[in-house]
Design a protein around this motif. Structure first.
Motif, mmCIF file in Angstrom:
data_model
loop_
_atom_site.group_PDB
_atom_site.id
_atom_site.type_symbol
_atom_site.label_atom_id
_atom_site.label_comp_id
_atom_site.label_asym_id
_atom_site.label_seq_id
_atom_site.Cartn_x
_atom_site.Cartn_y
_atom_site.Cartn_z
ATOM 1 N N ARG A 122 36.036 41.827 27.405
ATOM 2 C CA ARG A 122 35.726 41.419 28.777
ATOM 3 C C ARG A 122 35.192 42.574 29.605
ATOM 4 N NH1 ARG A 122 39.715 37.708 31.987
ATOM 5 N NH2 ARG A 122 37.799 37.724 33.239
ATOM 6 N N VAL A 123 35.757 43.758 29.420
ATOM 7 C CA VAL A 123 35.287 44.913 30.189
ATOM 8 C C VAL A 123 33.892 45.329 29.735
ATOM 9 C CG1 VAL A 123 35.726 47.349 30.689
ATOM 10 C CG2 VAL A 123 37.604 45.723 30.694
ATOM 11 N N ARG A 144 43.244 44.785 30.981
ATOM 12 C CA ARG A 144 41.991 44.795 31.747
ATOM 13 C C ARG A 144 42.204 45.422 33.121
ATOM 14 N NH1 ARG A 144 38.475 41.387 34.969
ATOM 15 N NH2 ARG A 144 40.247 40.055 35.480
ATOM 16 N N GLN A 148 36.981 35.220 28.388
ATOM 17 C CA GLN A 148 37.500 34.786 29.678
ATOM 18 C C GLN A 148 38.049 33.363 29.603
ATOM 19 O OE1 GLN A 148 34.659 34.999 32.873
ATOM 20 N NE2 GLN A 148 36.095 34.224 34.408
ATOM 21 N N ALA A 172 40.646 42.305 26.174
ATOM 22 C CA ALA A 172 40.386 43.128 27.358
ATOM 23 C C ALA A 172 39.155 44.005 27.158
ATOM 24 C CB ALA A 172 41.606 43.992 27.667
ATOM 25 N N GLU A 231 45.056 40.514 30.459
ATOM 26 C CA GLU A 231 44.906 40.780 31.886
ATOM 27 C C GLU A 231 45.604 42.072 32.281
ATOM 28 O OE1 GLU A 231 42.986 38.920 34.204
ATOM 29 O OE2 GLU A 231 42.296 38.434 32.192
#
Length: 257
Positions: A86-87, A150, A98, A83, A147
């Motif tokens: 990705r952020v 995130r 991803q 997370a 997820e």
């Protein structure tokens, strides 16, 4: 002053009622299945088989709990790392992160378990059943936890992170002291829900000959041929593990509100 104890007594009574209702539902389902299996005639059941094999069932339950706890710990750590990556939107690395979440959230857990159990030895990596089960469950849980985390991070107002960065804090410091304390409150209920699913998913480990609760139950069935009683007993054990967790979710959600 008297309202709080009254509410607490009402909550305790509600919890007891739910437990009783769930136990009654299990008993009714067991009775209906028994009638169906017997063709409408009385079915001779021998529930003493559960007591006779109680230590084997207990061993399977403890193994299932250990498997679920390890997968939850590793999955949570993997999910938090993915997370954050990705952020942060680091080029290339974010795309791999991803891709990982999409693959493990979009494919069956059983297939992932077979990939690891049969695939790793093909490339020269030996692995036993316990390690394969922990790895597969951890990677699967990590994708879902990623997820959850995130979504919690994105829910934090952007102005807070910008203010923290403007004050001289690094990205990691901003996440540690500003963002993460806030997402714990919003992420805790779905994380516990994911743990409940994880406990039930451990039953798939029996397909790679790992001696958790389901395979232990099946081995007793092969020896005693008491299918109905033992599967009902295994279902009751799963219920005993998962029901307190579901109640914990409700309690946490109420406290957060």
């Amino acid at each position: 002053m008297e309202r709080a104890p009254a509410r607490r007594r009402l909550a305790d009574a509600t919890g007891i009622f739910r437990v009783g209702l769930a136990a009654l539902g299990i008993a009714v389902v067991a009775l209906l299945v028994g009638v169906l299996l017997s063709g409408g005639s009385p079915l001779a059941l021998d529930w003493s088989i559960l007591w006779t094999n109680r230590f084997l069932l207990l061993q399977g339950m403890l193994t299932t709990i250990a498997l679920a706890v390890l997968a939850a710990v590793f999955g949570t750590a993997i999910g938090m790392l993915v997370a954050l990556v990705r952020v942060a939107r680091v080029p290339l690395v974010a795309h791999y992160a991803q891709g990982y979440t999409e693959v493990f959230r979009g494919s069956p857990l059983l297939m992932q378990l077979f990939w690891i159990w049969f695939g790793l030895p093909l490339i020269g990596v030996p692995i036993n059943g316990f390690a394969a089960a922990v790895l597969a469950l951890s990677l699967n849980a990590g994708a879902f936890c990623a997820e959850i985390f995130r979504g919690g991070i994105l829910a934090v107002p952007r102005g807070q992170t910008e203010a923290a960065l403007a004050s001289g804090m690094t990205y990691l410091q901003t996440m540690r002291y500003v963002v993460l304390p806030q997402i714990v409150r919003s992420s805790l209920p779905p994380l516990i829900g994911q743990l409940i699913s994880l406990v039930k998913d451990t039953s798939l480990a029996s397909l790679i000959s790992f001696q958790e609760l389901m395979l232990m139950t099946q081995s007793i069935i092969d020896r005693t041929h008491r299918i109905f009683e033992l599967y009902i007993g295994a279902a009751a054990v799963y219920f005993v593990i998962c029901y307190p967790l579901s109640q914990l979710v409700r309690t946490v959600e109420k406290r957060l509100r």
